[in-house]
Design a protein around this motif. Structure first.
Motif: not given
Length: 126
Positions: A78-104
């Motif tokens: 599992t990968v987590y995203l802890q979101m604190n001090s949320l703002k109205p502009e954080d409203t969205a659909v949140y997606y996680c994605a996985a990839g390989v060979a990522l750098s920079g």
């Protein structure tokens, strides 16, 4: 096969916290870098945060730096995203994605990620 499922979204008031989870039923997520992206109504999907396969490299969008924390638990696949001090502009659909060979800068690029979850809605009221 990597099958990502996000959870933890919901409706909260500004200033509250939420923790999103990205689980892989195929138990292969430990082999991938993982990113979180979000898409607000009428807007393009944007990068939020990413973590390398080892967890040793982490990136954040400037808009969430200092408020959001990405982490991973390999034992729980599992990968987590802890979101604190949320703002109205954080409203969205949140997606996680996985990839390989990522750098920079590749971590910021949606087309570098191979597998995507279905998304979880986060709504922050003012």
């Amino acid at each position: 096969q990597v099958q990502l499922v996000e959870s933890g979204g919901g409706l909260v008031q500004a200033g509250a916290s939420l923790r999103l989870s990205c689980a892989d039923s195929g138990r292969r997520i430990s082999a991938f870098a993982v990113g979180w992206f979000r898409q607000a109504p009428g807007a393009e999907r944007e990068f939020v945060a990413a973590i390398s396969r080892s967890g040793g490299t982490i990136y954040y969008a400037d808009s969430v730096k200092g408020r959001f924390t990405i982490s991973r638990d390999s034992a729980k696949n599992t990968v987590y995203l802890q979101m604190n001090s949320l703002k109205p502009e954080d409203t969205a659909v949140y997606y996680c994605a996985a990839g390989v060979a990522l750098s920079g800068t590749y971590y910021y690029m949606q087309n570098r990620y191979t597998f995507w979850g279905q998304g979880t809605q986060v709504t922050v009221s003012s």
